[in-house]
Write an enzyme that holds these catalytic residues in place. Sequence first.
Site, PDB file in Angstrom:
ATOM      1  N   SER A  38     -12.328 -10.091  13.428  1.00 43.52           N
ATOM      2  CA  SER A  38     -13.488 -10.337  14.652  1.00 43.52           C
ATOM      3  C   SER A  38     -13.161  -9.789  15.883  1.00 43.52           C
ATOM      4  CB  SER A  38     -13.509 -11.944  14.444  1.00 43.52           C
ATOM      5  OG  SER A  38     -12.385 -12.679  14.383  1.00 43.52           O
TER       6      SER A  38
ATOM      7  N   GLY B 138      -7.305 -11.153  15.411  1.00 39.65           N
ATOM      8  CA  GLY B 138      -6.158 -10.294  15.537  1.00 39.65           C
ATOM      9  C   GLY B 138      -6.395  -8.916  14.624  1.00 39.65           C
TER      10      GLY B 138
ATOM     11  N   SER C 136      -5.647  -5.904  12.133  1.00 35.74           N
ATOM     12  CA  SER C 136      -5.418  -5.849  10.984  1.00 35.74           C
ATOM     13  C   SER C 136      -3.914  -5.787  10.730  1.00 35.74           C
ATOM     14  CB  SER C 136      -5.827  -4.663  10.010  1.00 35.74           C
ATOM     15  OG  SER C 136      -5.130  -4.671   8.579  1.00 35.74           O
ATOM     16  N   GLY C 137      -3.106  -6.641   9.888  1.00 37.23           N
ATOM     17  CA  GLY C 137      -1.828  -6.693   9.763  1.00 37.23           C
ATOM     18  C   GLY C 137      -1.189  -7.479  10.605  1.00 37.23           C
ATOM     19  N   SER C 138      -1.723  -8.194  11.478  1.00 37.96           N
ATOM     20  CA  SER C 138      -1.270  -8.927  12.675  1.00 37.96           C
ATOM     21  C   SER C 138      -0.603 -10.225  11.933  1.00 37.96           C
ATOM     22  CB  SER C 138      -2.064  -9.357  13.774  1.00 37.96           C
ATOM     23  OG  SER C 138      -3.257 -10.026  13.036  1.00 37.96           O
ATOM     24  N   GLY C 139      -1.137 -10.802  10.911  1.00 43.72           N
ATOM     25  CA  GLY C 139      -0.638 -11.840  10.105  1.00 43.72           C
ATOM     26  C   GLY C 139      -1.562 -13.178  10.101  1.00 43.72           C
ATOM     27  N   LYS C 140      -2.820 -12.850  10.219  1.00 49.72           N
ATOM     28  CA  LYS C 140      -3.758 -13.808  10.090  1.00 49.72           C
ATOM     29  C   LYS C 140      -3.626 -14.675   8.773  1.00 49.72           C
ATOM     30  CE  LYS C 140      -7.187 -11.094  10.869  1.00 49.72           C
ATOM     31  NZ  LYS C 140      -6.133  -9.673  10.828  1.00 49.72           N
ATOM     32  N   SER C 141      -3.730 -13.832   7.462  1.00 46.94           N
ATOM     33  CA  SER C 141      -4.019 -14.347   6.432  1.00 46.94           C
ATOM     34  C   SER C 141      -2.638 -15.165   5.932  1.00 46.94           C
ATOM     35  CB  SER C 141      -4.391 -13.126   5.364  1.00 46.94           C
ATOM     36  OG  SER C 141      -5.322 -12.625   5.142  1.00 46.94           O
TER      37      SER C 141
HETATM   38  P1  ADP Z   1      -3.832  -9.665   8.431  1.00 55.25           P
HETATM   39  O1  ADP Z   1      -4.366 -11.088   7.627  1.00 55.25           O
HETATM   40  O2  ADP Z   1      -3.934  -9.926   9.951  1.00 55.25           O
HETATM   41  O3  ADP Z   1      -4.471  -8.550   8.135  1.00 55.25           O
HETATM   42  P2  ADP Z   1      -1.684 -10.185   6.780  1.00 55.25           P
HETATM   43  O4  ADP Z   1      -1.164 -11.598   6.942  1.00 55.25           O
HETATM   44  O5  ADP Z   1      -2.470  -9.649   5.613  1.00 55.25           O
HETATM   45  O6  ADP Z   1      -2.277  -9.789   8.133  1.00 55.25           O
HETATM   46  O7  ADP Z   1      -0.220  -9.372   6.744  1.00 55.25           O
HETATM   47  C1  ADP Z   1       0.688  -9.589   7.633  1.00 55.25           C
HETATM   48  C2  ADP Z   1       2.100  -8.954   7.159  1.00 55.25           C
HETATM   49  O8  ADP Z   1       3.187  -9.095   8.033  1.00 55.25           O
HETATM   50  C3  ADP Z   1       2.508  -9.579   5.974  1.00 55.25           C
HETATM   51  O9  ADP Z   1       3.013  -8.736   4.931  1.00 55.25           O
HETATM   52  C4  ADP Z   1       3.440 -10.583   6.536  1.00 55.25           C
HETATM   53  O10 ADP Z   1       4.484 -11.032   5.555  1.00 55.25           O
HETATM   54  C5  ADP Z   1       4.326  -9.889   7.694  1.00 55.25           C
HETATM   55  N1  ADP Z   1       4.785 -10.894   8.610  1.00 55.25           N
HETATM   56  C6  ADP Z   1       6.150 -10.696   9.299  1.00 55.25           C
HETATM   57  N2  ADP Z   1       6.369 -11.672  10.187  1.00 55.25           N
HETATM   58  C7  ADP Z   1       5.149 -12.244  10.463  1.00 55.25           C
HETATM   59  C8  ADP Z   1       4.812 -13.298  11.210  1.00 55.25           C
HETATM   60  N3  ADP Z   1       5.668 -14.038  12.062  1.00 55.25           N
HETATM   61  N4  ADP Z   1       3.590 -13.892  11.023  1.00 55.25           N
HETATM   62  C9  ADP Z   1       2.845 -13.395  10.041  1.00 55.25           C
HETATM   63  N5  ADP Z   1       3.141 -12.466   9.200  1.00 55.25           N
HETATM   64  C10 ADP Z   1       4.242 -11.763   9.344  1.00 55.25           C
END
Ligand code: ADP
Length: 202
Positions: A111, A37, A39-44
């Site tokens: 990815s 997904g 960046s910032g989608s919530g993967k980590s």
């Molecule tokens: P990625 O790994 O995809 O780059 P991150 O997990 O680092 O994304 O960041 C996602 C951000 O979105 C975090 O700050 C997280 O707290 C926030 N967030 C809000 N709602 C959700 C949700 N439903 N699922 C995942 N993350 C969320």
Amino acid sequence: MINKKNEKNIVWHEHQLSKKQRARLKGQKACVLWFTGLSGSGKSTIANALEQRLYALNKHTYLLDGDNIRLGLNKDLGFSDKDRIENIRRIGEVSKLFIDSGTMVLTAFISPFLADRNIVRKLVEKGEFIEVFVDTALTICENRDPKGLYLNAREGKISNFTGISSPYEVPLSAEIHLKTEGKSVKTCVVQIIDYLNSKGYL
Ligand code: ADP
């Protein structure tokens, strides 16, 4: 890079102990949960929460996280298409080794390219690759901007940024499709656990 000359002189060594035996010892089915997904989608975030849940269920896991791998194993790679492909290829190979050890692997990498994700899918055995599409709209990711990367990408300070100046190819048949909008992290984790239960991984 594969050195064809070397490849000719290398022979795969069969080990006495099998992947099945190692997984059985751990009381689980080895697989990779491949989070993809923007960046910032919530993967980590989701992968971390899932790993805690699996730990509570006595499952042996290992989380391979984008930035961490880029700070170590893949620190020689950048973000050109060529390097992104190599990044994913290496992570695929590492995931395969972890699967062989009987571990449930979680990976959190953008990815962005379909072809690369499919290469990893084919690298492991049928049923071992579980694609988890963290489907969060670009506008939401950009508003969150947890690392300030979108701002830099918009200002042209980062090139080849997925979603802005580099494409993200949406999965066509992900095993798990997380439509995150309006959902809590916990709800997303429950959706994955339900899938793993229904398919006999847990
Ligand atoms: P990625 O790994 O995809 O780059 P991150 O997990 O680092 O994304 O960041 C996602 C951000 O979105 C975090 O700050 C997280 O707290 C926030 N967030 C809000 N709602 C959700 C949700 N439903 N699922 C995942 N993350 C969320």
